[in-house]
Design an enzyme around this catalytic site. Structure first.
Site, PDB file in Angstrom:
ATOM      1  N   GLU A   1       0.940  -1.227   0.049  1.00 34.10           N
ATOM      2  CA  GLU A   1       0.006  -0.125  -0.003  1.00 34.10           C
ATOM      3  C   GLU A   1       0.823   1.244  -0.020  1.00 34.10           C
ATOM      4  O   GLU A   1       0.319   2.326  -0.185  1.00 34.10           O
ATOM      5  CB  GLU A   1      -0.951   0.047   0.951  1.00 34.10           C
ATOM      6  CG  GLU A   1      -1.890  -1.156   1.367  1.00 34.10           C
ATOM      7  CD  GLU A   1      -2.816  -1.242   2.546  1.00 34.10           C
ATOM      8  OE1 GLU A   1      -2.488  -0.268   3.431  1.00 34.10           O
ATOM      9  OE2 GLU A   1      -3.741  -2.220   2.684  1.00 34.10           O
TER      10      GLU A   1
ATOM     11  N   GLU B   1      12.967  -3.934  -2.047  1.00 31.70           N
ATOM     12  CA  GLU B   1      12.367  -3.768  -0.764  1.00 31.70           C
ATOM     13  C   GLU B   1      12.372  -4.978  -0.003  1.00 31.70           C
ATOM     14  O   GLU B   1      12.687  -5.273   1.208  1.00 31.70           O
ATOM     15  CB  GLU B   1      10.951  -3.526  -0.886  1.00 31.70           C
ATOM     16  CG  GLU B   1      10.299  -2.048  -1.222  1.00 31.70           C
ATOM     17  CD  GLU B   1       9.170  -1.786  -1.100  1.00 31.70           C
ATOM     18  OE1 GLU B   1       8.555  -2.346  -0.354  1.00 31.70           O
ATOM     19  OE2 GLU B   1       8.618  -0.813  -1.960  1.00 31.70           O
TER      20      GLU B   1
ATOM     21  N   ASN C   1       8.161   0.744   0.616  1.00 27.18           N
ATOM     22  CA  ASN C   1       8.737   0.049   1.560  1.00 27.18           C
ATOM     23  C   ASN C   1       7.842  -0.668   2.360  1.00 27.18           C
ATOM     24  O   ASN C   1       8.212  -1.180   3.949  1.00 27.18           O
ATOM     25  CB  ASN C   1       9.624   1.007   2.522  1.00 27.18           C
ATOM     26  CG  ASN C   1      10.861   1.429   1.947  1.00 27.18           C
ATOM     27  OD1 ASN C   1      11.425   0.552   0.916  1.00 27.18           O
ATOM     28  ND2 ASN C   1      11.331   2.871   2.030  1.00 27.18           N
TER      29      ASN C   1
ATOM     30  N   ARG D   1       7.004   9.571 -11.993  1.00 28.80           N
ATOM     31  CA  ARG D   1       6.605   8.453 -11.882  1.00 28.80           C
ATOM     32  C   ARG D   1       5.260   8.195 -12.706  1.00 28.80           C
ATOM     33  O   ARG D   1       4.873   6.703 -13.254  1.00 28.80           O
ATOM     34  CB  ARG D   1       6.565   7.496 -10.565  1.00 28.80           C
ATOM     35  CG  ARG D   1       7.981   7.515  -9.932  1.00 28.80           C
ATOM     36  CD  ARG D   1       7.929   6.849  -8.587  1.00 28.80           C
ATOM     37  NE  ARG D   1       7.374   5.336  -8.892  1.00 28.80           N
ATOM     38  CZ  ARG D   1       8.549   4.504  -9.003  1.00 28.80           C
ATOM     39  NH1 ARG D   1       9.914   4.718  -8.896  1.00 28.80           N
ATOM     40  NH2 ARG D   1       8.313   3.389  -9.379  1.00 28.80           N
TER      41      ARG D   1
ATOM     42  N   ASP E   1      12.048  -3.613 -10.153  1.00 28.10           N
ATOM     43  CA  ASP E   1      13.313  -3.845  -9.598  1.00 28.10           C
ATOM     44  C   ASP E   1      12.926  -3.047  -8.017  1.00 28.10           C
ATOM     45  O   ASP E   1      13.815  -3.612  -7.048  1.00 28.10           O
ATOM     46  CB  ASP E   1      14.431  -3.145 -10.192  1.00 28.10           C
ATOM     47  CG  ASP E   1      14.832  -3.900 -11.598  1.00 28.10           C
ATOM     48  OD1 ASP E   1      14.332  -4.845 -11.492  1.00 28.10           O
ATOM     49  OD2 ASP E   1      15.294  -3.184 -12.443  1.00 28.10           O
ATOM     50  N   GLY E   2      12.176  -2.097  -7.862  1.00 29.87           N
ATOM     51  CA  GLY E   2      11.844  -1.591  -6.746  1.00 29.87           C
ATOM     52  C   GLY E   2      11.413  -2.378  -5.629  1.00 29.87           C
ATOM     53  O   GLY E   2      11.762  -2.488  -4.523  1.00 29.87           O
TER      54      GLY E   2
ATOM     55  N   GLY F   1       6.280  -7.054  -9.509  1.00 30.35           N
ATOM     56  CA  GLY F   1       6.605  -6.023  -9.869  1.00 30.35           C
ATOM     57  C   GLY F   1       7.899  -5.601 -10.403  1.00 30.35           C
ATOM     58  O   GLY F   1       8.121  -6.517 -11.320  1.00 30.35           O
TER      59      GLY F   1
END
Length: 485
Positions: free
Chosen positions: A198, A229, A201, A331, A224-225, A222
């Site tokens: 949500e 995490e 991190n 983004r 690479d982000g 998802g």
């Protein structure tokens, strides 16, 4: 009656029906192979009927024997048991059976084998084949034999924790998981607890609290982000549990043994592309189901004695750092933000003055320009990993080795367009060969790429080389080194 302790047959061979065609189906447990070939129809009364069992004990299984080989036309299908996804009983559709297709079979029984089919460009697909027979005992014998072999694949996951980033890439992470991944997990008998993140991190914070003992691995859906995490959450939790101070750059980190799976649904999917070879959700899901495992080098980044982050792909200062910084402000553009930020950064043509110090990785096999890409079962990674383990056991690499190499530091000063350190090729659809095509995933080193100040035209030529098969380091203003990190 056979003894209860009699050995199981080494090869199970039967005539079963596949798509109304009689096939000889062979299961060789010794070589872990399942194969089937169509039988040529026989003349006369001695025609092969589906369900006839020809189970034999072959002390030396070297293919088919005696009168059966000559019946086969060229071709056939052979798959390793390690690439079978699942085996299950097939429910008989009465309408399908009554359509005169199977009425020659008395009380038919069917089981379906789902398996991996390899396609071009590292793409995998889940295919299935259904075998029919009218012998109930034979039917259960095949089910038991196949399931027994699958149970021996103990490295396969049974219970997974899944994090979905609904905002990454084109915001299709949840849809990709539900339509392409969840059905495969269900077919393979994998249970999954799904958490849709949500906020930024969320996955990292949750991994500090969740009970990981019941899971065989963590899957991130998802880009690479979300992988970053999960990586920070798992490594950080392990270090916390082991009382390791991650702010100390010389601290020996405790190894994290929990596997991470990646379902690509981001903008670049660099890590997935560099490890699997393609950013395809179904291919990644099948790798996870089969329990495939690829070790990765992890680099910790510190500012003096303060921990900043972990990295498994790219550390960029200059051009690539500016591009990534610019993408965070846009983004909302989705994947197009990389093109917008890249064009803007290229036109500004900033250069940075400074000095770079590093230690050459003299003990690592290979070099950044040897044209040897890292592949599954890579010899360079395997040998380098063995050497690292030996050094860690003798505490040479941790203390004495570093002390002896204090004089091996190299310092380069100048004005740079870009300073990049990559611990993998960083390949992605935009740059199929990556920033350093010969970088290895688990050899304990990184490739340091220094791009000195140059004209816009020369820098553009260097960037274009990343999209071709030409050597992107073949410029007088580009230097590359394999270094210890």
């Amino acid at each position: 009656m056979e003894s209860a302790h009699s050995p199981l047959p080494s090869v199970l061979c039967s005539v079963l029906s596949v798509k109304r065609q009689n096939c000889e189906v062979t299961l060789d447990p010794g070589r872990s192979l399942l194969s089937w070939r169509e039988l040529r129809p026989r003349r006369g009364k001695d025609r092969s009927r589906p369900g006839i069992c020809m189970t034999r004990v072959f002390h030396q299984a070297r293919g088919l024997v005696n009168g059966f080989t000559h019946q086969f036309p060229s071709g056939g299908v052979t798959i390793p048991v390690t690439e079978i996804v699942s085996v299950g009983e097939e429910e008989i559709d009465e309408k399908y059976y009554n359509s005169m297709k199977w009425q020659h079979m008395c009380k038919p029984h069917a089981f379906t084998v789902r398996y991996v089919q390899r396609a071009r460009k590292h793409r995998w697909r889940c295919k299935e084949v259904t075998f029919w027979c009218n012998d109930e005992q034979l039917f259960y014998q095949w089910l038991q034999a196949l399931n027994d072999l699958l149970e021996q694949q103990t490295h396969r996951p049974k219970y997974l924790l899944v994090y979905i980033n609904p905002y990454g890439g084109k915001k299709r992470g949840k849809q990709i998981y539900e339509t392409k991944v969840a059905p495969l997990f269900s077919a393979a008998g994998i249970c999954a607890d799904v958490i849709v993140t949500e906020y930024a991190n969320h996955a990292r914070d949750n991994l500090y609290e969740v009970n990981l003992e019941k899971y065989d691995g963590v899957v991130c859906v998802g880009g690479d982000g979300i992988f970053s995490e999960v990586l920070h959450g798992l490594i950080g939790r392990v270090q916390k549990g082991s009382d390791v101070d991650h702010n100390n750059p010389n601290a020996h980190l405790s190894q994290c043994n929990i596997r991470i799976g990646i379902i690509p649904a981001g903008s670049t999917d660099c890590i997935c592309y560099a490890t699997v070879g393609i950013n395809d959700p179904e291919t990644s899901a099948l790798h996870i189901i089969l329990g495939d495992c690829q070790p990765l080098d992890v680099c910790s980044v510190h500012n003096k004695r303060t921990f900043l982050k972990y990295s498994v792909s790219l550390l960029g200062y200059g051009f690539y750092g500016d591009v990534l910084k610019g993408t965070e402000k846009n983004r909302w553009l989705g994947p197009a933000r990389y093109d917008v930020s890249g064009c803007k950064t290229f036109l500004t043509h900033h250069c940075y003055e400074g000095s770079v110090s590093f230690q050459p990785a003299k003990w690592v096999l290979g070099s950044p320009r040897d044209q040897t890409p890292c592949t599954s079962g890579c010899y360079i990674c395997r040998q380098s990993s063995k050497q690292l383990e030996e050094q860690q056991k003798t505490q040479v690499f941790g203390s004495e080795h570093r002390g002896k190499q204090d004089d091996d530091w190299t310092t380069i000063k100048g004005r740079f367009m870009a300073i990049n350190a990559v611990s993998m090729s960083c390949a992605c659809p935009r740059t199929p060969k990556g920033l350093s095509p010969a970088a290895h995933l688990a050899d304990g080193s990184a490739d340091l790429i220094l791009v000195r100040k140059c004209s816009r035209l020369d820098f553009l030529r260097h960037l274009i080389r990343h999209t071709s098969n030409k050597d992107q380091f073949d410029f007088p203003f580009v230097e590359v080194y394999r270094v210890i990190f």
